[in-house]
Design a protein around this motif. Sequence first.
Motif, PDB file in Angstrom:
ATOM      1  N   MET A   1      38.294  49.187  36.167  1.00  0.00           N
ATOM      2  CA  MET A   1      39.067  49.903  35.059  1.00  0.00           C
ATOM      3  C   MET A   1      39.992  50.798  35.432  1.00  0.00           C
ATOM      4  SD  MET A   1      37.624  51.625  31.629  1.00  0.00           S
ATOM      5  CE  MET A   1      36.612  50.177  31.407  1.00  0.00           C
TER       6      MET A   1
ATOM      7  N   TRP B   1      40.747  43.144  35.913  1.00  0.00           N
ATOM      8  CA  TRP B   1      40.493  44.750  35.547  1.00  0.00           C
ATOM      9  C   TRP B   1      41.237  45.107  34.058  1.00  0.00           C
ATOM     10  CZ3 TRP B   1      40.265  49.216  38.946  1.00  0.00           C
ATOM     11  CH2 TRP B   1      39.773  48.813  40.354  1.00  0.00           C
ATOM     12  N   GLN B   2      40.634  45.925  33.606  1.00  0.00           N
ATOM     13  CA  GLN B   2      41.129  46.517  32.372  1.00  0.00           C
ATOM     14  C   GLN B   2      41.956  47.830  32.521  1.00  0.00           C
ATOM     15  OE1 GLN B   2      37.348  46.784  30.099  1.00  0.00           O
ATOM     16  NE2 GLN B   2      37.418  44.905  29.313  1.00  0.00           N
TER      17      GLN B   2
END
Length: 73
Positions: free
Chosen positions: A27, A58-59
């Motif tokens: 993240m 990924w965020q």
Amino acid sequence: MINRPCSRVACTRDAVATLTYVYADSMAVIGPLSISHEPHSYDLCAQHSERLSAPQGWQIMRHVVLGEVGSGT
């Protein structure tokens, strides 16, 4: 007022946001500019913080302060 430059190479704009990575959670976290420069974080101008992208898988988590008006640019 905090005046720190954007961490991006060759960018001369003032930073308005701080980016940190949480590798264990895949993240990227971006929020208001931190009060002081923190190791392992990146200060970004408005343009670079808005254009931020993350690697596949990924965020991005964006923290915003309620009541703030965006830069509009």
